[in-house]
Design a protein around this motif. Structure first.
Motif, PDB file in Angstrom:
ATOM      1  N   PHE A  79       0.831  -1.260  -0.084  1.00  0.00           N
ATOM      2  CA  PHE A  79       0.007  -0.147   0.008  1.00  0.00           C
ATOM      3  C   PHE A  79       0.874   1.152  -0.032  1.00  0.00           C
ATOM      4  O   PHE A  79       1.895   1.308   0.629  1.00  0.00           O
ATOM      5  N   PRO A  80       0.582   2.356  -0.792  1.00  0.00           N
ATOM      6  CA  PRO A  80      -0.601   2.537  -1.606  1.00  0.00           C
ATOM      7  C   PRO A  80       0.032   2.537  -3.201  1.00  0.00           C
ATOM      8  O   PRO A  80      -0.690   2.944  -3.927  1.00  0.00           O
ATOM      9  N   LEU A  81       0.681   1.546  -3.442  1.00  0.00           N
ATOM     10  CA  LEU A  81       1.273   1.652  -4.839  1.00  0.00           C
ATOM     11  C   LEU A  81       0.174   0.756  -5.647  1.00  0.00           C
ATOM     12  O   LEU A  81      -0.777   0.127  -5.249  1.00  0.00           O
ATOM     13  N   ALA A  82       0.436   0.930  -7.201  1.00  0.00           N
ATOM     14  CA  ALA A  82      -0.535   0.749  -8.141  1.00  0.00           C
ATOM     15  C   ALA A  82      -0.928  -0.946  -7.816  1.00  0.00           C
ATOM     16  O   ALA A  82      -2.114  -1.074  -8.049  1.00  0.00           O
ATOM     17  N   GLY A  83      -0.041  -1.869  -7.709  1.00  0.00           N
ATOM     18  CA  GLY A  83      -0.255  -3.165  -7.865  1.00  0.00           C
ATOM     19  C   GLY A  83      -1.165  -3.591  -6.535  1.00  0.00           C
ATOM     20  O   GLY A  83      -1.951  -4.565  -6.523  1.00  0.00           O
ATOM     21  N   PHE A  84      -1.158  -2.818  -5.476  1.00  0.00           N
ATOM     22  CA  PHE A  84      -2.104  -3.067  -4.154  1.00  0.00           C
ATOM     23  C   PHE A  84      -3.405  -3.031  -4.824  1.00  0.00           C
ATOM     24  O   PHE A  84      -4.102  -3.890  -4.414  1.00  0.00           O
ATOM     25  N   TRP A  85      -3.610  -1.863  -5.504  1.00  0.00           N
ATOM     26  CA  TRP A  85      -5.214  -1.795  -5.554  1.00  0.00           C
ATOM     27  C   TRP A  85      -5.477  -2.853  -6.722  1.00  0.00           C
ATOM     28  O   TRP A  85      -6.796  -3.078  -6.408  1.00  0.00           O
TER      29      TRP A  85
END
Length: 666
Positions: free
Chosen positions: A388-394
């Motif tokens: 969190f909160p980088l792109a792969g997390f979401w």
């Protein structure tokens, strides 16, 4: 203006292909690479314009370049469908593709075949754009086959290396297996709908029986499995690392391997009618995500670790498609393009700094020597691990949450285990490459250097996208990204309408973060705190370690079951061709030969006499007709004029006879 921009998107890189391919040897490398990345950059700007217009109007449009095939029941236009899904794919392909082309200027500097490289790369872009922009299955198939051909050319770019040639051939052959299934699907679609146009097929899809819809969907799945490297046709992708690193980034991030995911989402109307096929997609994806992640745990080549990571992440996209989360699949496709391109290009920067070294066992301690590359690689690692909160997390969390909230608990567990393994092997890769003591060769260590700005610049842009690229999908399942794609992915009642409560979503997000942190923590302990612990663990389970290191011996199994029998069949057929077929042909030829000194009894046989007479007549005719080939233009002109008079006369005779008009009737 809109139509012109749409057509220019594939035409611009095609123009660069023609210029570099036909005239590249006549001008400098500077012009060649500027044509290469410049054409893709202009295509990206056109794609941005199309995206803004589509966002403003919300209307899907079809742009017909020209009427291509027409006859009988079949009419096919060279046409492009512009809708939200196409816009996202165009932006990803041209945007990430432009950065990879720009990076290639520095990475491929000084290589032989520099112009050839950019010609192939641009042709790859043209093919991928046709694939994602086409408004019918035939245009899609042309792009589909085009990326297959270009992958062969690019993987085998170093054609003087046996390993590269074999890897290119392997990729080409394995993809043909999938393409056979894709072709069957196209044939079934035409037989049932009498058209290959997306809009007409999807409008009439409700007329299909469940059995026929399942057959079409499964055949499409075979094509997707081959192109997107899923079980059991995944083996070509790790070997594709034989190509230059920018090629690996282009194939693995934004183009070829995402084609299968795009194709399933584009055809989700058919998949929604085929629950068996949809379930198959989900399980293929789940098994691939977990299977490839286990192989990545012990690999020692920096690019192969990333290759198996790609196979695993594609599995997540297939899993999302199989559970009806089509938007989540495209969302993860987009974020994966950002951080996987970043990781591959950063790995290329490491290889560039180490003069070609790719074995992570011979690295270590590079953090201070190439600080920019280290920082950027770390951003990519955090993104793919789902921190969190980088792109792969979401994007990854949304897929896992969708599986859990829709009762797919086994698939959720497989995805969760895969997420843990992903965090572990990616941080293992980071620690072994950049941290700890240096294991570099003395001569290599003396020449370690940071990459030039033309290579670092694209990495910085990709790192920023890897950080913020997930925000369009926030909040999960109801963000801007989902609203934009909604008309395409849920038009036929896909399964993305049911949201979960905030409390459950928040809990699942916390669990996903904890899983990623556990994987990071274990890698930190084994490869930073207790560096001998990993070797001790491998020594305690040598069988499991060797199995993972040798990729479950799948390649050896395929060689035993398919490759070697095919070779033996080829040897048998070669003998049959040389002995039987050539024997018949040569035997007939010998029968027509006449002996000057004498003849054998078979020469006196009647059939020989007949053959000899025919052969002699043919010889005389050939000598006569040969005189017509004088090489004199006025002779040819006279023959043409005479032929025209004869042809006109025959037509007039036929016409007068068929119409009843003639000398007698007058």
């Amino acid at each position: 203006m809109f139509e012109l921009l749409v057509i220019l998107i594939p035409v611009l890189p095609l123009a660069a292909v023609l210029l570099n391919g036909l005239l590249g040897s006549r001008y400098s490398h500077d012009i060649a690479h500027r044509l290469g990345w410049g054409s893709v950059g202009l295509s990206f700007l056109c794609a941005v314009g199309i995206f803004v217009e589509t966002l403003r109007t919300g209307v899907a449009r079809e742009v017909v370049a020209y009427r291509w095939i027409f006859g009988g029941d079949l009419t096919v236009n060279l046409a492009f469908l512009v809708d939200p899904l196409t816009c996202i794919m165009m932006l990803v392909v041209t945007g990430v593709g432009f950065l990879i082309h720009l990076y290639s200027v520095g990475y491929m500097h000084g290589e032989e075949g520099f112009t050839r490289f950019f010609t192939y790369m641009n042709l790859f872009m043209v093919s991928m754009l046709l694939l994602v922009m086409g408004s019918n299955y035939l245009v899609l198939f042309i792009g589909w086959e085009g990326v297959g051909l270009c992958s062969y050319l690019l993987i085998g770019y170093y054609y003087d290396r046996v390993s590269a040639a074999k890897a290119a051939t392997k990729a080409f052959v394995v993809n043909r297996i999938g393409d056979a299934g894709f072709l069957l699907a196209i044939f079934l679609i035409f037989v049932n709908f009498k058209t290959l146009d997306y809009t007409q097929v999807f409008a009439q899809a409700s007329q299909l029986s469940t059995g026929m819809a399942t057959a079409i969907a499964l055949c499409l799945l075979i094509g997707a499995v081959g192109k997107s490297a899923q079980i059991p046709l995944y083996t070509w992708l790790p070997d594709a690392m034989e190509g230059p690193t920018p090629v690996s980034a282009l194939i693995h991030a934004a183009t070829m391997v995402t084609a299968g995911v795009y194709m399933i989402v584009r055809n989700h109307v058919l998949y929604d009618m085929a629950p068996v096929a949809l379930t198959t997609v989900a399980w293929v994806g789940g098994l691939t995500a977990l299977f490839a992640a286990t192989i990545g745990l012990v690999q020692t080549d920096i690019k192969r670790v990333l290759a198996y990571s790609t196979v695993s992440q594609l599995g997540y996209m297939f899993l999302a498609c199989g559970i009806g989360a089509y938007t989540a699949a495209i969302f993860h496709l987009m974020t994966h393009a950002f951080f996987k391109a970043l990781l591959f290009l950063s790995a290329g920067s490491v290889i560039h700094a180490l003069s070609g070294e790719q074995d992570i066992r011979n690295m270590g301690g590079l953090r201070s020597k190439i600080p920019w590359t280290h920082a950027l690689f770390l951003v990519g690692t955090l993104a793919i691990a789902g921190i969190f909160p980088l792109a792969g997390f979401w994007s990854k969390d949304e897929i896992m949450a969708h599986a859990f909230t829709h009762g797919q608990y086994v698939l959720y567990a497989m995805a969760a285990i895969g997420a843990f393994l992903t965090a572990f092997y990616m941080f293992r890769l980071t620690y072994l490459t950049f941290y700890g003591r240096s294991r570099l060769d003395h001569h290599v260590a003396e020449h370690v250097h940071e990459s030039p700005a033309v290579m670092i610049g694209p990495l910085v842009v990709l790192a920023v996208l890897s950080v913020i690229g997930g925000f369009p999908g926030v909040p999960p399942e109801s963000g801007w990204f989902h609203h934009f794609l909604h008309p395409v992915t849920v038009a036929a009642g896909g399964g993305e309408e049911h949201g979960a409560g905030f409390g459950l979503v928040a809990t699942l997000m916390v669990v996903a973060t904890a899983i990623a942190l556990l994987g990071w923590g274990l890698a930190h302990y084994l490869y930073s705190v207790r560096t001998e612990a990993a070797d001790n663990l491998a020594a305690r389970a040598p069988g499991a370690y060797r199995t993972l290191l040798n990729k479950y011996y799948v390649d050896e199994l395929y060689d035993f079951l398919f490759v070697e029998p095919a070779k033996r069949l080829g040897v048998v057929w070669d003998w049959f061709d040389r002995t039987v077929i050539d024997g018949i042909v040569l035997g007939v030829g010998r029968l027509t030969q006449s002996g000057s000194a004498g003849s054998t009894w078979i020469e006196k046989h009647a059939i020989y006499g007949l053959i000899n007479v025919v052969g002699y007549a043919n010889h005389l005719a050939a000598r006569s007709w040969r005189r017509l080939q004088s090489g004199k233009v006025h002779h040819y002109a006279a023959i043409i004029v005479a032929g025209l008079f004869i042809l006109v006369h025959l037509i007039l005779v036929w016409w007068s006879g068929s119409s009843g008009i003639g000398v007698a009737s007058r």
